[in-house]
Design an enzyme around this catalytic site. Sequence first.
Site, PDB file in Angstrom:
ATOM      1  N   CYS A 117       0.856  -1.343   0.053  1.00 33.79           N
ATOM      2  CA  CYS A 117       0.135   0.274  -0.067  1.00 33.79           C
ATOM      3  C   CYS A 117       0.847   1.313  -0.016  1.00 33.79           C
ATOM      4  O   CYS A 117       0.135   2.482  -0.046  1.00 33.79           O
ATOM      5  CB  CYS A 117      -0.956  -0.032   1.331  1.00 33.79           C
ATOM      6  SG  CYS A 117      -2.237  -1.346   1.296  1.00 33.79           S
ATOM      7  N   HIS A 260      -3.277   6.934   2.908  1.00 34.52           N
ATOM      8  CA  HIS A 260      -3.745   5.491   2.220  1.00 34.52           C
ATOM      9  C   HIS A 260      -5.153   5.406   2.777  1.00 34.52           C
ATOM     10  O   HIS A 260      -5.351   5.213   3.912  1.00 34.52           O
ATOM     11  CB  HIS A 260      -2.838   4.479   2.957  1.00 34.52           C
ATOM     12  CG  HIS A 260      -3.092   3.326   2.349  1.00 34.52           C
ATOM     13  ND1 HIS A 260      -3.504   2.708   1.161  1.00 34.52           N
ATOM     14  CD2 HIS A 260      -3.198   1.970   3.263  1.00 34.52           C
ATOM     15  CE1 HIS A 260      -3.992   1.531   1.073  1.00 34.52           C
ATOM     16  NE2 HIS A 260      -3.888   0.986   2.338  1.00 34.52           N
ATOM     17  N   ASN A 290     -10.123  -0.532   0.332  1.00 37.48           N
ATOM     18  CA  ASN A 290      -8.542  -0.382   0.195  1.00 37.48           C
ATOM     19  C   ASN A 290      -8.063  -0.734  -0.979  1.00 37.48           C
ATOM     20  O   ASN A 290      -8.176  -1.817  -1.491  1.00 37.48           O
ATOM     21  CB  ASN A 290      -7.940  -1.419   1.444  1.00 37.48           C
ATOM     22  CG  ASN A 290      -6.168  -1.123   1.523  1.00 37.48           C
ATOM     23  OD1 ASN A 290      -5.768  -0.671   0.364  1.00 37.48           O
ATOM     24  ND2 ASN A 290      -5.884  -1.683   2.433  1.00 37.48           N
TER      25      ASN A 290
END
Length: 333
Positions: A117, A260, A290
Amino acid sequence: MAKPPTIRIFGTGAHAPSRVLTNAELSAKIETSDEWIVTRSGIRERRVAGPEEGTSDMAAAAARAALADAGVAPSEIDLLILATITPDLSMPASACSVQHKLGLSPTTACFDISAACSGFVYGLDTAAAMLQSGRYKRALLIGSEKLSTIIDWSDRTTCVLFGDGAAAFVLGASDEPDDTAGLIDIKLGAYGDSLDLLYIPKGGSTHPPTAESIAAGDHFIKMKGKELFKLAVRAMAESARDILAKNGLTPDDISLIIPHQANLRIIEAVAKLLQIPLERFFVNVDRYGNTSAASIPIAIDEARRSGRIRSGDVTLLVAFGAGLTYGSALLRW
């Protein structure tokens, strides 16, 4: 020694699969509910790519949008970096497939980067360094993920969290020596002692796939949520504080924080630690889930197009991912 040129973002673009998977649909398939998912993650829906749409397809679509936004022709690109943990194939790099789909020159340098990520922030630092070397003029930096292919859809602790998507930047060195717009600074790091907080147990060179491991679901994402939450919040907050202090900035100097998009509760905890109102964080995790390396650039593209980012603004990017990697970046628009 001459000051290295400022690296500017000349255009952004994003792509999301058309298929929207809501919490209600998931609730009909596994033991969960919209309330359970929203309370624990803030996610209400996510995008899921179909079998005909791979990571490189989404990456190419996002790149085309970024090139159009920048007014840059594919022939001008001489560097392509794709941040992903879900490449089309384990070999070759999916960046090469994107090169072919965009019709880029065979002299274009192409490679994938894997930092989960945090991948897009890692890729931004890599692209900036390569552009500042003077050996490259225009770069495409892309984050693209098809996480739906590495999720156990019967595991409610993970399958509700992730989604598919892609976004891209067109980058280059500024032609103006005193240009202040562009990349200000980047800070990267990793906690390599925390590998087991978020990982895929089997499939690599130390644990090659077997019929038994595939049947056991050992090729899907595994996560220790509570431990990951604590370390992610700490890493993001410390990284943000460090990069601000290094550059003589305070939270009041930042127009927008783009974290994020993993979990709304993580973003809320980071905001509390930094003592910055949540309203100054850009949040779209409720609609995308996500998307790993695509998360931050999708948010940036949305923020630009919705007017949340304006000329002269300073934005702070902050990320964490499996590894456990983390990173922060400062951009002036």
